[in-house]
Design a protein around this motif. Structure first.
Motif, PDB file in Angstrom:
ATOM      1  N   ALA A 110       6.685  -2.059  -8.546  1.00 45.13           N
ATOM      2  CA  ALA A 110       7.088  -2.779  -7.339  1.00 45.13           C
ATOM      3  C   ALA A 110       5.873  -3.156  -6.500  1.00 45.13           C
ATOM      4  CB  ALA A 110       8.066  -1.941  -6.529  1.00 45.13           C
ATOM      5  N   ALA A 111       4.904  -2.269  -6.370  1.00 47.11           N
ATOM      6  CA  ALA A 111       3.713  -2.554  -5.563  1.00 47.11           C
ATOM      7  C   ALA A 111       2.975  -3.773  -6.111  1.00 47.11           C
ATOM      8  CB  ALA A 111       2.785  -1.342  -5.534  1.00 47.11           C
ATOM      9  N   PHE A 112       2.728  -3.796  -7.406  1.00 48.18           N
ATOM     10  CA  PHE A 112       1.986  -4.915  -7.976  1.00 48.18           C
ATOM     11  C   PHE A 112       2.845  -6.176  -8.082  1.00 48.18           C
ATOM     12  CE2 PHE A 112      -0.875  -1.484  -8.916  1.00 48.18           C
ATOM     13  CZ  PHE A 112      -2.128  -2.069  -8.785  1.00 48.18           C
ATOM     14  N   ALA A 113       4.156  -6.022  -8.253  1.00 47.71           N
ATOM     15  CA  ALA A 113       5.055  -7.188  -8.267  1.00 47.71           C
ATOM     16  C   ALA A 113       5.114  -7.822  -6.878  1.00 47.71           C
ATOM     17  CB  ALA A 113       6.449  -6.783  -8.728  1.00 47.71           C
ATOM     18  N   TYR A 167       0.826  -1.207   0.000  1.00 48.91           N
ATOM     19  CA  TYR A 167       0.000   0.000   0.000  1.00 48.91           C
ATOM     20  C   TYR A 167       0.862   1.259   0.000  1.00 48.91           C
ATOM     21  CZ  TYR A 167      -3.730  -3.210   1.474  1.00 48.91           C
ATOM     22  OH  TYR A 167      -4.624  -4.231   1.562  1.00 48.91           O
ATOM     23  N   MET A 168       1.945   1.228   0.744  1.00 45.99           N
ATOM     24  CA  MET A 168       2.830   2.393   0.798  1.00 45.99           C
ATOM     25  C   MET A 168       3.518   2.627  -0.547  1.00 45.99           C
ATOM     26  SD  MET A 168       4.263   1.849   4.659  1.00 45.99           S
ATOM     27  CE  MET A 168       5.413   3.183   4.672  1.00 45.99           C
ATOM     28  N   LEU A 169       3.878   1.553  -1.235  1.00 44.38           N
ATOM     29  CA  LEU A 169       4.505   1.704  -2.550  1.00 44.38           C
ATOM     30  C   LEU A 169       3.554   2.329  -3.564  1.00 44.38           C
ATOM     31  CD1 LEU A 169       6.582  -1.568  -2.848  1.00 44.38           C
ATOM     32  CD2 LEU A 169       7.470   0.757  -3.083  1.00 44.38           C
ATOM     33  N   VAL A 170       2.309   1.897  -3.577  1.00 38.92           N
ATOM     34  CA  VAL A 170       1.365   2.472  -4.542  1.00 38.92           C
ATOM     35  C   VAL A 170       1.068   3.923  -4.186  1.00 38.92           C
ATOM     36  CG1 VAL A 170      -0.896   1.818  -3.584  1.00 38.92           C
ATOM     37  CG2 VAL A 170      -0.575   1.861  -6.031  1.00 38.92           C
ATOM     38  N   THR A 171       1.027   4.242  -2.901  1.00 37.11           N
ATOM     39  CA  THR A 171       0.834   5.632  -2.486  1.00 37.11           C
ATOM     40  C   THR A 171       2.036   6.482  -2.876  1.00 37.11           C
ATOM     41  OG1 THR A 171      -0.564   4.911  -0.655  1.00 37.11           O
ATOM     42  CG2 THR A 171       0.369   7.121  -0.499  1.00 37.11           C
ATOM     43  N   ALA A 172       3.235   5.937  -2.711  1.00 38.48           N
ATOM     44  CA  ALA A 172       4.450   6.653  -3.123  1.00 38.48           C
ATOM     45  C   ALA A 172       4.468   6.863  -4.630  1.00 38.48           C
ATOM     46  CB  ALA A 172       5.690   5.890  -2.678  1.00 38.48           C
ATOM     47  N   ALA A 173       3.983   5.878  -5.372  1.00 39.28           N
ATOM     48  CA  ALA A 173       3.937   6.005  -6.833  1.00 39.28           C
ATOM     49  C   ALA A 173       3.032   7.156  -7.241  1.00 39.28           C
ATOM     50  CB  ALA A 173       3.449   4.703  -7.460  1.00 39.28           C
ATOM     51  N   VAL A 174       1.873   7.245  -6.619  1.00 40.60           N
ATOM     52  CA  VAL A 174       0.939   8.322  -6.937  1.00 40.60           C
ATOM     53  C   VAL A 174       1.514   9.670  -6.518  1.00 40.60           C
ATOM     54  CG1 VAL A 174      -1.346   9.263  -6.428  1.00 40.60           C
ATOM     55  CG2 VAL A 174      -1.070   6.829  -6.922  1.00 40.60           C
TER      56      VAL A 174
END
Length: 114
Positions: free
Chosen positions: A92-95, A59-66
């Motif tokens: 990375a989030a989805f991987a 969750y943190m990775l997808v938030t960082a991506a956005v």
């Protein structure tokens, strides 16, 4: 975050409305998609419905991506670097989801009686 950016975009022309729209769509939708996928995987495989540290990292990775993608729209000098960082965090989030939850989906339920 998306609604706050939408309000700021209406009051300050320095924030484009597309930034707020991206935060509302990609940010909220990607987070909800991952949340539903993680919860459904845990539930359907008979595991406790608790988020591990690895799930929180997803969750943190997808938030960082956005956040990096939004910042790329506002920072002209570093936009390319931020865009690449956003793409890397998104992938990375989805991987990580695939690496952590994929094996759960390929194995039998923990409690086969249910």
């Amino acid at each position: 975050m998306g609604l706050a950016l939408l309000a700021v975009s209406m009051l300050a022309p320095t924030v484009p409305p597309s930034v707020a729209l991206y935060a509302l769509t990609a940010g909220a939708m990607a987070t909800m998609i991952l949340a539903i996928m993680t919860r459904a995987t845990l539930g359907h495989t008979g595991r406790p419905l608790t988020a591990s540290h690895a799930t929180a990292a997803i969750y943190m990775l997808v938030t960082a991506a956005v956040a990096a993608r939004l910042a790329s729209r506002l920072a002209d000098d570093a936009s390319s670097l931020l865009l690449h960082a956003s793409a890397a965090a998104w992938i990375a989030a989805f991987a990580f989801f695939e690496l952590i939850y994929g094996p759960m989906l390929l194995r039998q339920r923990i409690d086969p009686s249910a």
